[in-house]
Design a protein around this motif. Structure first.
Motif, short mmCIF file in Angstrom:
data_model
loop_
_atom_site.label_atom_id
_atom_site.label_comp_id
_atom_site.label_asym_id
_atom_site.label_seq_id
_atom_site.Cartn_x
_atom_site.Cartn_y
_atom_site.Cartn_z
N ARG A 1 0.76 -1.07 -0.12
CA ARG A 1 0.01 0.07 -0.10
C ARG A 1 0.86 1.17 0.19
N ALA B 1 -8.14 3.04 -0.32
CA ALA B 1 -6.44 2.88 -0.27
C ALA B 1 -5.90 2.51 -1.32
N ALA C 1 -3.03 0.99 -3.80
CA ALA C 1 -1.82 -0.12 -4.08
C ALA C 1 -0.74 0.72 -4.48
#
Length: 288
Positions: free
Chosen positions: A74, A127, A129
């Motif tokens: 992440r 979120a 990647a």
């Protein structure tokens, strides 16, 4: 009796500038994983998925069969912020109260609220990647409003999700669980006898009108700026390891601006970033 003496009465002028009631401290920063000082435009969080349970060995002297260890990463992008307040050079000798210190206190409070908003958005939002794709909080981690306020049933469901995900205080590596609560949630909680009458905390809770602290397995953190979408409010419950936060820099300054007739400029600047690392460690709770 002489009445003219009132003309000699004096006024005591205030020598302080008093800040309006507001959130001054960062309330989430100590309750997430703080990665400290960050150098660069972003920071990463490396993840290793759970392996399948150990397979049975049924072949003597057989070939080795490797399992797949799935690695993902992440990325938290650093964001820059800046705010400044002026104090005109000609105004300084005209006031008893020097505003510089109060201005800096106010800028610090604004900065701390900004940090909380970044952490909150990272928890319930997308979120990123490493490949640039965005990962939304899955529907399985969202408790829908159901046309009701904040209820005991929703709190129990949130606790159930953390337990099912091995992300609570009973896990082999215990997690610290937190939940943001608003004044609306406080009203719902104190009005719901099923939440307050069954345990010994009820008397203290009702006497003080306070749920902050440890209760029902969560640290209750006061926070008013949760998401409001067409009247549906969304609070966040989270495990400490689920959200990572980093600070590039923070600097407060008070300096003369020669290009602005020596105006005193009080400023605050900083850079921060946050990312949700584990979906299973965040639960969004909707209510009306």
């Amino acid at each position: 009796m002489p009445q003219s003496i009132t003309q000699a009465f004096v006024q005591q002028f205030d020598t302080s500038i008093r800040l309006q009631a507001q959130q001054r401290r960062a309330r989430f920063e100590s309750r997430i994983t703080d990665r400290g000082n960050i150098t660069g435009e972003s920071f990463t969080a490396n993840r290793l998925d759970v392996l399948a349970d150990t397979p049975e060995n049924t072949t003597r002297h057989g070939d080795t069969v490797w399992s797949d260890a799935n690695h993902t990463t992440r990325v938290a992008l650093m964001r820059d912020f800046y705010q400044a307040l002026p104090v005109d050079r000609a105004d300084e000798p005209k006031v008893l109260a020097n505003p510089t210190g109060s201005y800096m206190d106010s800028l610090n409070a604004a900065w701390n609220r900004r940090k909380d908003s970044i952490i909150y958005a990272a928890g319930i939002g997308n979120a990123q990647a490493k490949d640039g794709s965005l990962i939304a909080l899955p529907s399985s981690q969202i408790i829908l409003n159901g046309g009701t306020g904040f209820t005991k049933a929703k709190l129990i469901t949130a606790k159930k999700l953390f337990r099912a995900n091995e992300a609570d205080e009973q896990a082999d590596i215990p997690e610290e669980l937190n939940i943001a609560f608003t004044s609306d949630m406080l009203e719902d909680i104190l009005s719901d006898t099923t939440l307050t009458s069954a345990d010994f905390l009820a008397v203290k809770m009702l006497q003080e009108g306070n749920v902050a602290g440890k209760w029902m397995g969560f640290n209750w953190v006061p926070y008013e700026k949760i998401q409001n979408t067409a009247g549906v409010l969304r609070t966040m419950a989270w495990a400490k390891s689920a959200i990572h936060f980093g600070t590039g820099f923070f600097e407060g300054r008070a300096q003369r601006r020669g290009d602005k007739k020596d105006t005193m400029q009080v400023s605050a600047a900083g850079s921060v970033g946050a990312v949700r690392v584990w979906e299973y460690g965040v639960v969004a709770i909707d209510f009306v």
